[in-house]
Enzyme design. Structure first.
Site, PDB file in Angstrom:
ATOM      1  N   GLU A 622     -13.799   3.215 -12.585  1.00  0.00           N
ATOM      2  CA  GLU A 622     -14.506   4.084 -11.643  1.00  0.00           C
ATOM      3  C   GLU A 622     -14.801   3.404 -10.312  1.00  0.00           C
ATOM      4  O   GLU A 622     -14.665   4.014  -9.252  1.00  0.00           O
ATOM      5  CB  GLU A 622     -15.807   4.540 -12.295  1.00  0.00           C
ATOM      6  CG  GLU A 622     -16.747   5.326 -11.426  1.00  0.00           C
ATOM      7  CD  GLU A 622     -18.021   5.632 -12.171  1.00  0.00           C
ATOM      8  OE1 GLU A 622     -19.103   5.459 -11.596  1.00  0.00           O
ATOM      9  OE2 GLU A 622     -17.929   6.037 -13.354  1.00  0.00           O
ATOM     10  N   HIS A 658     -15.543  -0.679 -24.349  1.00  0.00           N
ATOM     11  CA  HIS A 658     -15.156   0.724 -24.397  1.00  0.00           C
ATOM     12  C   HIS A 658     -14.977   1.239 -22.982  1.00  0.00           C
ATOM     13  O   HIS A 658     -15.789   0.967 -22.099  1.00  0.00           O
ATOM     14  CB  HIS A 658     -16.238   1.554 -25.112  1.00  0.00           C
ATOM     15  CG  HIS A 658     -16.083   3.025 -24.906  1.00  0.00           C
ATOM     16  ND1 HIS A 658     -17.027   3.793 -24.280  1.00  0.00           N
ATOM     17  CD2 HIS A 658     -15.071   3.858 -25.226  1.00  0.00           C
ATOM     18  CE1 HIS A 658     -16.604   5.047 -24.229  1.00  0.00           C
ATOM     19  NE2 HIS A 658     -15.426   5.110 -24.791  1.00  0.00           N
ATOM     20  N   HIS A 711     -16.228  15.496 -25.604  1.00  0.00           N
ATOM     21  CA  HIS A 711     -16.719  16.301 -24.495  1.00  0.00           C
ATOM     22  C   HIS A 711     -16.422  17.782 -24.697  1.00  0.00           C
ATOM     23  O   HIS A 711     -16.637  18.585 -23.789  1.00  0.00           O
ATOM     24  CB  HIS A 711     -16.100  15.816 -23.180  1.00  0.00           C
ATOM     25  CG  HIS A 711     -16.563  14.441 -22.792  1.00  0.00           C
ATOM     26  ND1 HIS A 711     -15.991  13.299 -23.309  1.00  0.00           N
ATOM     27  CD2 HIS A 711     -17.550  14.019 -21.965  1.00  0.00           C
ATOM     28  CE1 HIS A 711     -16.599  12.240 -22.802  1.00  0.00           C
ATOM     29  NE2 HIS A 711     -17.551  12.651 -21.992  1.00  0.00           N
ATOM     30  N   CYS A 743     -15.692   8.794 -26.993  1.00  0.00           N
ATOM     31  CA  CYS A 743     -16.928   8.290 -26.395  1.00  0.00           C
ATOM     32  C   CYS A 743     -18.060   8.457 -27.402  1.00  0.00           C
ATOM     33  O   CYS A 743     -17.831   8.856 -28.544  1.00  0.00           O
ATOM     34  CB  CYS A 743     -17.259   9.050 -25.106  1.00  0.00           C
ATOM     35  SG  CYS A 743     -16.077   8.778 -23.755  1.00  0.00           S
TER      36      CYS A 743
END
Length: 775
Positions: A622, A658, A711, A743
């Protein structure tokens, strides 16, 4: 080109979930069947109205297009894709009879259902916002498929406000898209630009007919060097696109906004020459560009107020950048934000728990709007008309630099004394041999860390915060929750367990609450994706760990089972990425301070008998700079911070990390350099695409490509998970492969979580048996 006049100040976007997350609650109530579509639309309309009025009260003009309309029910990229009809074929039967895309189809594309996988999700440039990735192929049929943008323009007009609708531009929409499964190998969605542009022309005409005087087309792809298309190709596409769109007669005036960095030289020249009326530049990150032909008829919006961090702007420096922009010879210059303010909370005045001195250094969205309004006034009346405001901002900045705790005399000497040995563990072969004592099977199963945060957990946490539960009562509640989660995992048959993280409100905030140098907010919510929001902490001073943070909970969980329980930590890069970080020193220095605190925590976990420790770094990709020249330095300090945190671990301690929603191939060398023993990574929504990247890279450590997309509320079947595992063990050495969700499970409910994990364990066992038979 039109002769429209642009306001002297504007913002490129505003938080859209509501100060109290009103939109989140309404959308989730609709999904749960507790609020009908009409009720949801009414909540959304009320929120838009309050936003317009709030922005006008803060100093943006209600009648001159200074107020942007950036409302979205879920995601701005999905909004644009749905508007131009670009949903994949698997959602075709959800269209209305007239071919338009209703809200039900829109939400299904975002979340999936029993029959359909949702669109893939990934990070919006170098932010923590997640967008939905369009799927576009040769078969995609573009058509104007929604009138929502035009209806919202008319709604605002009826309320006495001339809004500026904001839409992802055509070049960025295609540049961020992936090819559909039906597309031939090597297909580039950007090749469909010429077929897409007539739909954008029709959209602009519809918004003009509804009363829009200006429209904002967001083109941040033009600042990036990390997309499949080259900067030159993107610039050429922009030149083509805006030559055609600007040539239309029945359109509003066009502002092209390019936030998140400096426009490429080619893109800057293309936009300067295009027949459009305004260009918004990120002057906070990008700086003032060189002069270019074609500016004499345009307005340049100088993004001098940082749209991504919460520090009160240096208005004197901002004024100097606007002055430099005026020297380029444009028709007019306006003050603005560098990006949309969707990345910051609503209002710092709504934070009763923050120290007043800290508050004086901060600016959330509302304060940034006021800063833009101040600069706009200066552009109209001259610098002397805002001299007091400039002086006040400079005084706050000076006070911040001099405040106690900003520089800690105990923290800095330790960081200064670091040597290369502090960043290295024992050789991988030595560690692998020592870690065989864990006794794990082939294809070991685990989860990423968190288990569902139930209503009972949230209520107990709130009751403890209000003093309605004593510390002992709350401790007992959490221990009961940990025991229940351990027993559930043993019953499911997972191999490596977690304690579930019931004590944590957020994977970063929990650490911020226990480290010196941080402050946390009460109402500082920022949208992460869809209906999900986080409260980024504020890292304002030097960081240290006054006491162990996670050790007691991990040790208690390990005492309940013979199976290994992972210690769970959030890595230094992610703590920085998901916080609002001090901007008065290099990020690498701050990262090392956080890493040293985590290094101490790892030592204490080892002393407590924890044999596997996971240090999550989902934000590693990111923060990767959009400009290639800046990337090596970032990767050097970010990888170094992770290694500094973990290098003190003994060889027998298995270190996991992760990564979620990160393009693995882009940073594969950096991930290998982390030197973790096991890396888990999101892979389910892309149906295991990452496995090929892992194989071709020669990545040699343990790896868990996610087989369950957390998600989405979908429960993946045993066959679906087994298919992903078969691909993994076909392309990778079986001893390298772990089995895990994408996740953490914090946002899911227990019914779907248990069903999904049952299927995950069953699939792992089935593939183990198949491999054993082949062997």
């Amino acid at each position: 080109m039109t002769d429209a006049t642009f306001p002297a100040g504007t913002i490129l976007g505003y938080p859209r979930i509501g100060p109290r997350r009103e939109l989140k609650r309404a959308v989730e109530a609709h999904w749960a069947g507790d609020l009908d579509l009409e009720g949801l639309e009414q909540v959304a309309a009320d929120l838009r109205r309050r936003t317009r009025r709030r922005l006008a009260a803060l100093g943006l003009g209600a009648g001159d297009s200074a107020i942007p309309d950036t409302f979205s029910f879920y995601d701005q990229v999905l909004d644009a894709a749905a508007t131009v009809g670009a949903l994949p074929q698997r959602f075709a039967d959800l269209r209305a009879a007239d071919g338009t895309i209703p809200l039900t189809a829109y939400f299904t594309a975002a979340r999936g259902d029993r029959e359909r996988a949702p669109l893939e999700m990934t990070k919006w440039f170098d932010t923590n916002y997640h967008y939905l990735v369009p799927e576009i192929g040769p078969e995609t049929r573009f058509a104007l498929s929604s009138d929502r943008f035009a209806r919202q323009v008319a709604e605002a007009r009826a309320d006495g406000v001339v809004v500026r609708p904001v839409i992802v531009g055509p070049v960025t929409l295609l540049a961020l898209a992936k090819a559909t499964d039906a597309a031939p190998e090597g297909f580039d969605p950007l090749s469909r630009l010429d077929e897409l542009l007539p739909v954008y022309r029709a959209l602009l005409a519809a918004m003009r007919a509804a009363g829009a005087e200006w429209v904002q087309l967001d083109e941040p792809a033009l600042v990036s060097e990390s997309l499949p298309a080259s900067p030159a190709a993107l610039a050429e596409a922009a030149a083509r696109a805006y030559a055609l769109l600007g040539d239309a007669a029945d359109r509003p005036a066009v502002l092209v906004a390019a936030g998140y960095g400096r426009l490429s030289a080619e893109a800057w020249r293309a936009l300067a020459a295009a027949p459009i009326e305004a260009v918004a530049l990120d002057l906070h990150r990008g700086g003032v560009p060189e002069p270019a032909p074609g500016l004499d008829g345009k307005t340049l919006v100088g993004g001098v107020i940082d749209g991504r961090n919460v520090w009160r702007g240096d208005l004197a420096a901002a004024w100097e950048r606007l002055d430099a922009l005026r020297a380029l010879g444009a028709r007019a210059v306006a003050a603005g934000t560098s990006t949309s303010l969707q990345h910051v909370p609503h209002d710092v005045a709504d934070e009763p728990d923050l120290d007043p001195r800290l508050v004086s250094w901060l600016a959330f969205a509302d304060q940034k709007v006021q800063q833009v309004a101040t600069l706009a006034t200066g552009l109209q009346v001259g610098r002397e008309g805002i001299a007091d405001e400039l002086a006040a901002a400079s005084a706050a900045l000076a006070d911040r630099h001099a405040a106690p705790g900003v520089r800690d005399g105990a923290v800095r000497p330790r960081a200064a004394a670091l040597s290369p040995d502090d960043y290295s563990r024992a050789a991988a072969a030595t560690r692998e041999s020592a870690q065989r004592e864990l006794g794990l099977p082939v294809l070991p199963t685990t989860t990423i860390g968190s288990f569902p945060q139930t209503g009972d957990i949230r209520r107990a946490r709130a009751a403890a915060a209000r003093g309605e539960l004593t510390a002992a009562q709350y401790d007992g509640f959490l221990r009961d929750e940990i025991r229940r989660v351990i027993e559930l995992q043993e019953r499911l048959g997972l191999d490596v367990l977690v304690h579930g993280e019931a004590e944590r409100n957020d994977m970063v905030q929990y650490f911020a609450e226990n480290l010196d140098g941080f402050a946390v907010t009460r109402n500082g919510w920022v949208q992460s994706y869809g209906s999900r929001a986080t409260r980024p902490s504020i890292l304002w001073g030097d960081v240290s760990r006054p006491a162990p943070i996670t050790v007691g909970w991990s040790a208690y969980a390990q005492s309940l089972t013979a199976a290994p329980v992972k210690g769970m930590l959030t890595g230094p890069v992610t703590i920085l990425a998901w916080s609002f970080v001090r901007d008065d020193q290099p990020l690498g220095e701050t990262a090392d301070q956080v890493a040293l605190a985590l290094r101490d925590e790892i030592a204490d976990l080892e002393a407590a008998g924890i044999r596997i420790i996971q240090v999550d770094e989902p934000a590693l990709r990111e923060l990767l700079p959009l400009k290639s020249a800046d990337q090596p330095h970032y990767l050097e300090w970010s990888v170094g911070a992770f290694r500094l945190a973990t290098a003190g671990a003994v060889p027998a301690t298995q270190v996991h990390t992760h990564l979620c929603y990160s393009e693995f191939a882009v940073v594969i060398d950096a991930i290998a350099a982390l030197d973790a023993d096991v890396t888990s990574i999101e892979a389910a929504r892309s149906r295991g695409e990452v496995i090929g990247d892992i194989r071709s890279s020669g990545f040699a450590r343990g790896v868990g490509p996610g087989v369950y997309d957390i998600h989405s509320p979908r429960v993946p079947s045993v066959d679906e998970i087994a298919g992903l595992l078969r691909r993994a063990v076909t392309e990778l050495p079986i001893g390298q492969v772990w089995v895990n969700p994408d996740c953490g499970l914090k946002t899911r409910g227990y019914a779907e979580t248990v069903a999904s994990l049952e299927n995950l364990v069953s699939a792992a066992r089935a593939v183990r048996e198949e491999v054993a038979v082949r062997a």
